[in-house]
Design an enzyme around this catalytic site. Structure first.
Site, short mmCIF file in Angstrom:
data_model
loop_
_atom_site.label_atom_id
_atom_site.label_comp_id
_atom_site.label_asym_id
_atom_site.label_seq_id
_atom_site.Cartn_x
_atom_site.Cartn_y
_atom_site.Cartn_z
N THR A 216 90.76 -18.48 9.65
CA THR A 216 90.07 -17.27 9.20
C THR A 216 88.57 -17.49 9.35
O THR A 216 88.13 -18.60 9.66
CB THR A 216 90.39 -16.96 7.74
OG1 THR A 216 89.85 -18.00 6.90
CG2 THR A 216 91.90 -16.85 7.50
N TYR B 259 84.66 -22.23 -6.05
CA TYR B 259 85.77 -21.42 -5.53
C TYR B 259 87.06 -21.69 -6.30
O TYR B 259 87.77 -20.77 -6.71
CB TYR B 259 85.94 -21.73 -4.05
CG TYR B 259 87.18 -21.13 -3.42
CD1 TYR B 259 87.19 -19.81 -2.99
CD2 TYR B 259 88.33 -21.89 -3.22
CE1 TYR B 259 88.31 -19.25 -2.41
CE2 TYR B 259 89.46 -21.35 -2.64
CZ TYR B 259 89.45 -20.03 -2.23
OH TYR B 259 90.57 -19.49 -1.65
N ASN C 77 94.24 -7.87 -4.07
CA ASN C 77 92.88 -8.36 -4.35
C ASN C 77 92.62 -9.59 -3.48
O ASN C 77 92.90 -10.73 -3.87
CB ASN C 77 92.74 -8.67 -5.84
CG ASN C 77 92.61 -7.42 -6.67
OD1 ASN C 77 91.79 -6.56 -6.39
ND2 ASN C 77 93.44 -7.30 -7.70
N LYS D 104 89.35 -19.10 -8.75
CA LYS D 104 90.75 -18.77 -8.45
C LYS D 104 91.67 -19.19 -9.60
O LYS D 104 92.68 -18.52 -9.87
CB LYS D 104 91.18 -19.43 -7.14
CG LYS D 104 90.51 -18.85 -5.91
CD LYS D 104 90.84 -17.38 -5.70
CE LYS D 104 90.33 -16.86 -4.36
NZ LYS D 104 90.64 -15.43 -4.15
N ASP E 132 81.59 -2.34 -2.76
CA ASP E 132 81.44 -3.68 -3.30
C ASP E 132 82.31 -3.76 -4.55
O ASP E 132 82.02 -3.10 -5.56
CB ASP E 132 79.98 -3.95 -3.65
CG ASP E 132 79.73 -5.33 -4.22
OD1 ASP E 132 80.71 -6.04 -4.54
OD2 ASP E 132 78.55 -5.69 -4.37
N VAL E 133 83.40 -4.53 -4.49
CA VAL E 133 84.35 -4.52 -5.60
C VAL E 133 83.80 -5.15 -6.87
O VAL E 133 84.40 -5.01 -7.95
CB VAL E 133 85.69 -5.18 -5.22
CG1 VAL E 133 86.39 -4.38 -4.14
CG2 VAL E 133 85.50 -6.64 -4.79
#
Length: 253
Positions: free
Chosen positions: A195, A159, A87, A163, A60-61
């Protein structure tokens, strides 16, 4: 450093855009540490397909200690430090405009989740990778962004804010790490077709975006992945702190 000489860490590299980046890297001769959190089956399938060119590792980053263990395991298994990082990992999110929370009701917890996934996750991998990169006098960091903060055609507040923060980190990290031979760049896409995250997008949205682009189609994950490779290759050695928009020309600059 040539791609064929690199082990590249791709966070969230087992599915969706991450899998497309993994496949593009292997195609061009690189080897890939495929990081995953829940997608073990997909990660192992990539290992079965590409053999020793792929090393699947769970972490889990957003957990700094887990990222340190990830890098240690990768170096033990490959015999060299990770000097290239993509990333890409995305905190649980669906691009479904009809279901998105509006600005008058969205909870801070959603912002925190996206900030942890995009910003904290990238910070953890960068901080852990720097020692190995400095030891080699070489490093490539590519952060995956979005064109939505330039063209919020669908206002995904959480989101998009995360970003945008990641772009800021991209540019400040590039300033700090440049003297060490480490470049930090961002590749920003629009809606990708298709995706896991964009699977919930209604067809008319894809059609609207396609009609608004000069190329009259929606960018694919494979096309996006090819642009990521540029920043990992020797051809980008004089480029850092930049944000390349890969969306078929929808957003200018």
């Amino acid at each position: 450093m040539l791609l064929s000489e690199q082990w590249v860490l791709v966070t969230g590299g087992a599915r969706g855009l991450g899998a497309a980046i993994t496949r593009a890297l292997v195609r061009e001769g690189a080897s890939v540490v495929v990081n995953y959190r829940n997608s073990e089956t997909s990660a192992l399938a990539l290992k079965d397909e590409f053999g020793d060119r792929v090393l699947p590792l769970r972490a889990d980053v957003t957990d700094a200690a887990a990222v340190v263990r990830l890098f240690d395991k990768a170096q033990t298994r490959t015999g060299q430090p990770i000097v290239s990082v993509v990333n890409n990992a995305l905190a649980d999110f669906q691009f479904d405009g009809d279901a998105r929370p509006k600005i008058d009701s969205i909870a801070w917890a959603r912002f925190q989740q996206q900030l942890d996934g995009s910003l904290k996750g990238a910070l953890n991998t960068i901080q852990t990778a720097v020692t190995g990169m400095r030891s080699r006098g070489f490093g490539r960091i590519v952060n995956v962004g979005t064109n939505l903060f330039q063209n919020p055609v669908v206002p995904y507040h959480d989101y998009t804010a995360a970003k945008a923060a990641l772009l800021s980190l991209t540019r400040t990290a590039a300033h700090d790490l440049g003297p060490d031979g480490i470049t930090v760049n961002m590749v920003s896409g629009g809606l990708l077709r298709t995706t896991d995250a964009s699977a919930a997008t209604p067809e008319f949205v894809f059609e609207l975006i396609a009609s608004s682009t000069p190329v009259r189609r929606v960018t694919t994950p494979e096309e996006f992945a090819d642009a990521v490779l540029f920043f990992l290759s020797p051809w980008s050695r004089a480029v850092t702190g930049q944000n390349l928009i890969v969306d078929g020309g929808l957003v200018k600059g």
